[in-house]
Design a protein around this motif. Sequence first.
Motif, short mmCIF file in Angstrom:
data_model
loop_
_atom_site.label_atom_id
_atom_site.label_comp_id
_atom_site.label_asym_id
_atom_site.label_seq_id
_atom_site.Cartn_x
_atom_site.Cartn_y
_atom_site.Cartn_z
N PRO A 1 -66.46 -28.42 9.58
CA PRO A 1 -66.32 -27.55 10.75
C PRO A 1 -67.58 -26.71 10.98
O PRO A 1 -68.35 -26.47 10.05
N ALA A 2 -67.76 -26.28 12.19
CA ALA A 2 -68.98 -25.55 12.56
C ALA A 2 -69.27 -24.38 11.64
O ALA A 2 -68.40 -23.60 11.30
N ARG A 3 -70.53 -24.33 11.23
CA ARG A 3 -71.12 -23.25 10.42
C ARG A 3 -70.64 -23.21 8.97
O ARG A 3 -71.00 -22.30 8.23
N TYR A 4 -69.83 -24.19 8.55
CA TYR A 4 -69.45 -24.26 7.13
C TYR A 4 -70.54 -25.01 6.35
O TYR A 4 -71.01 -26.07 6.78
N GLN A 5 -70.91 -24.45 5.21
CA GLN A 5 -71.95 -25.03 4.37
C GLN A 5 -71.42 -25.23 2.95
O GLN A 5 -70.62 -24.43 2.45
N PRO A 6 -71.87 -26.29 2.26
CA PRO A 6 -71.44 -26.50 0.87
C PRO A 6 -72.02 -25.44 -0.04
O PRO A 6 -73.20 -25.10 0.07
N ILE A 7 -71.19 -24.92 -0.96
CA ILE A 7 -71.65 -23.81 -1.81
C ILE A 7 -71.38 -24.04 -3.30
O ILE A 7 -71.99 -23.38 -4.15
N PHE A 8 -70.48 -24.97 -3.64
CA PHE A 8 -70.08 -25.12 -5.04
C PHE A 8 -69.45 -26.50 -5.24
O PHE A 8 -68.75 -27.00 -4.35
N ILE A 9 -69.70 -27.11 -6.40
CA ILE A 9 -69.12 -28.42 -6.72
C ILE A 9 -68.46 -28.37 -8.09
O ILE A 9 -69.07 -27.92 -9.07
N ASN A 10 -67.22 -28.82 -8.15
CA ASN A 10 -66.49 -28.99 -9.40
C ASN A 10 -66.33 -30.49 -9.62
O ASN A 10 -65.75 -31.18 -8.78
N HIS A 11 -66.83 -31.00 -10.72
CA HIS A 11 -66.98 -32.45 -10.89
C HIS A 11 -66.55 -32.90 -12.28
O HIS A 11 -66.76 -32.21 -13.29
N VAL A 12 -65.95 -34.09 -12.35
CA VAL A 12 -65.73 -34.76 -13.62
C VAL A 12 -66.02 -36.25 -13.42
O VAL A 12 -65.64 -36.82 -12.39
N GLY A 13 -66.72 -36.84 -14.36
CA GLY A 13 -67.07 -38.25 -14.23
C GLY A 13 -66.91 -39.01 -15.54
O GLY A 13 -66.97 -38.42 -16.63
N ARG A 14 -66.69 -40.28 -15.40
CA ARG A 14 -66.65 -41.16 -16.57
C ARG A 14 -68.07 -41.53 -16.97
O ARG A 14 -68.99 -41.53 -16.14
N GLU B 1 -64.20 -39.80 0.39
CA GLU B 1 -63.23 -38.78 0.76
C GLU B 1 -61.82 -39.35 0.68
O GLU B 1 -61.57 -40.47 1.12
N VAL B 2 -60.90 -38.58 0.09
CA VAL B 2 -59.54 -39.08 -0.13
C VAL B 2 -58.49 -38.09 0.35
O VAL B 2 -58.74 -36.89 0.46
N HIS B 3 -57.31 -38.63 0.64
CA HIS B 3 -56.15 -37.82 0.98
C HIS B 3 -55.44 -37.37 -0.30
O HIS B 3 -55.46 -38.08 -1.31
N LYS C 1 -55.12 -30.36 8.85
CA LYS C 1 -55.54 -30.70 10.20
C LYS C 1 -57.03 -30.95 10.28
O LYS C 1 -57.55 -31.30 11.35
N LEU C 2 -57.70 -30.79 9.14
CA LEU C 2 -59.17 -30.89 9.13
C LEU C 2 -59.66 -31.99 8.20
O LEU C 2 -60.78 -31.91 7.69
N PHE C 3 -58.83 -33.03 7.95
CA PHE C 3 -59.23 -34.03 6.94
C PHE C 3 -60.68 -34.46 7.15
O PHE C 3 -61.11 -34.70 8.27
N PRO C 4 -61.43 -34.57 6.03
CA PRO C 4 -61.01 -34.51 4.63
C PRO C 4 -61.02 -33.10 4.03
O PRO C 4 -60.94 -32.96 2.80
N TYR C 5 -61.14 -32.09 4.87
CA TYR C 5 -61.23 -30.73 4.37
C TYR C 5 -59.84 -30.08 4.29
O TYR C 5 -59.06 -30.16 5.23
N TYR C 6 -59.59 -29.45 3.15
CA TYR C 6 -58.34 -28.73 2.91
C TYR C 6 -58.65 -27.24 2.76
O TYR C 6 -59.71 -26.87 2.22
#
Length: 448
Positions: free
Chosen positions: A47-60, A402-404, A411-416
């Motif tokens: 959505p307008a003016r939203y910027q990424p600020i943080f990532i929580n990640h786990v990987g194999r 991106e997943v459900h 209403k903003l998929f993929p954003y919750y």
Amino acid sequence: MLKYFKATLLLLVLCTTYKLKAQTCNYPYLGTKTLYSVQVYKNTVPPARYQPIFINHVGRHGARHLTKEVNTSFAYKLLMHADSAGALTAEGQKLKDMVMALDKVEHGKVKSISGGGREELQGIGQRMFNNYPKVFAGSPRLNVAITKEIRTKQSADAFLNGLKAGFLDSAKISEYTDDTDLRFYDASPTYTAFEDGGNWQTVMHQLEQKLKIADVDTKIINRWIKPAFTETLKPAEIEKLVSDIFGFATIVPSLRVEIAKADMKPGSVNFISLFNCDEIEALSKIDVADDYLKKGPGTNKNGIQVRIAVPLLVNFINTTDQFIKNGDINAELRFAHAETISPFATLLGIDKASLLATDINQLSQSWRSDQVISLSSNIQWVFYRKKGSSNLLVKILLNEREVHINGLATKLFPYYQWQALRAFYLSKLNNLNVKLTDNMADYLKEVK
């Protein structure tokens, strides 16, 4: 000229025949040893003016070598014994040569990621930076969690090499071992008992009967070993031999770099050529069902095989809350195992990972290990904020797609909305009588 034309025509026929054979045998047999692949993928604009600020990640961890030396395997010992007894067929001799070649490639490298694995992780790290450069602006601070296994440390290093390639300043990295949150399956006595004899066995037995897997194993081994020797083997030994060799077949694609360094041709370890198409499909279905029943939704998506992932969910929520409160960490990065990713994906309700199968023989319609827990598989929570606002949005990615989340609308998929997602997961934890302040080591010892 006529002679040349006939030779060319014969070559075309042979090539066409080979191509048709390859097409009819193109079953996705690698399962959890499927190499990580990235399709052309575009992030949905926030959505307008939203910027990424943080990532929580786990990987194999990335593509890897075997976890045990070839010469310690049941297959190696049995084939050597059969050879000394003169009991190997011509096909069996070919198999033995492949096993010896694989032993040469793998010696001293077991439990580590392969050259291909390093490439996978570097690529994921590079794409994370390229997709979310604002998260890593300035001198970013990163928490990096690994397990006791060396391949997770190697995977973290490869990922960070790719991620840091875009940094303008050096990163401040705090690395630590976290087996409670990442190897939870090792810490639960109830889960260990489930693995040894849970209700999944009935479903697996039904599938084995449907596929006539005992007959498949016998047919295969009779091509490798002469009847007089085969008759001395127990059914469990026949099954183990076939399982070992099929395991070798699935590891070979991960060893492309090492096979080339050993100056071997790919055909030297082409174990999959020793199986026909029906056998490949049957053996793969058994492998995938085993993963689904023990690591995925299984017969109950709220079963112990999923509940053991609660510590990781608690950790994701708590580290996110800590970021919101302090804002001092740019990314939480964890490197673990397939047994970590699959139950966590199911617990989260990711659509591609949490569906119950109505027919285990048609499992691929509901769940596929190659799509959920391939090598280097990963789950990312990417957080967005609008300047001047405290409202947070988050999207969840499985393998960078991106997943459900089943059971939670947006209403903003993929954003919750973060508060909605947090409440959704807190409700799940509450139903399991878990609080964010609980000691997770104690939880794993006591969970039933």
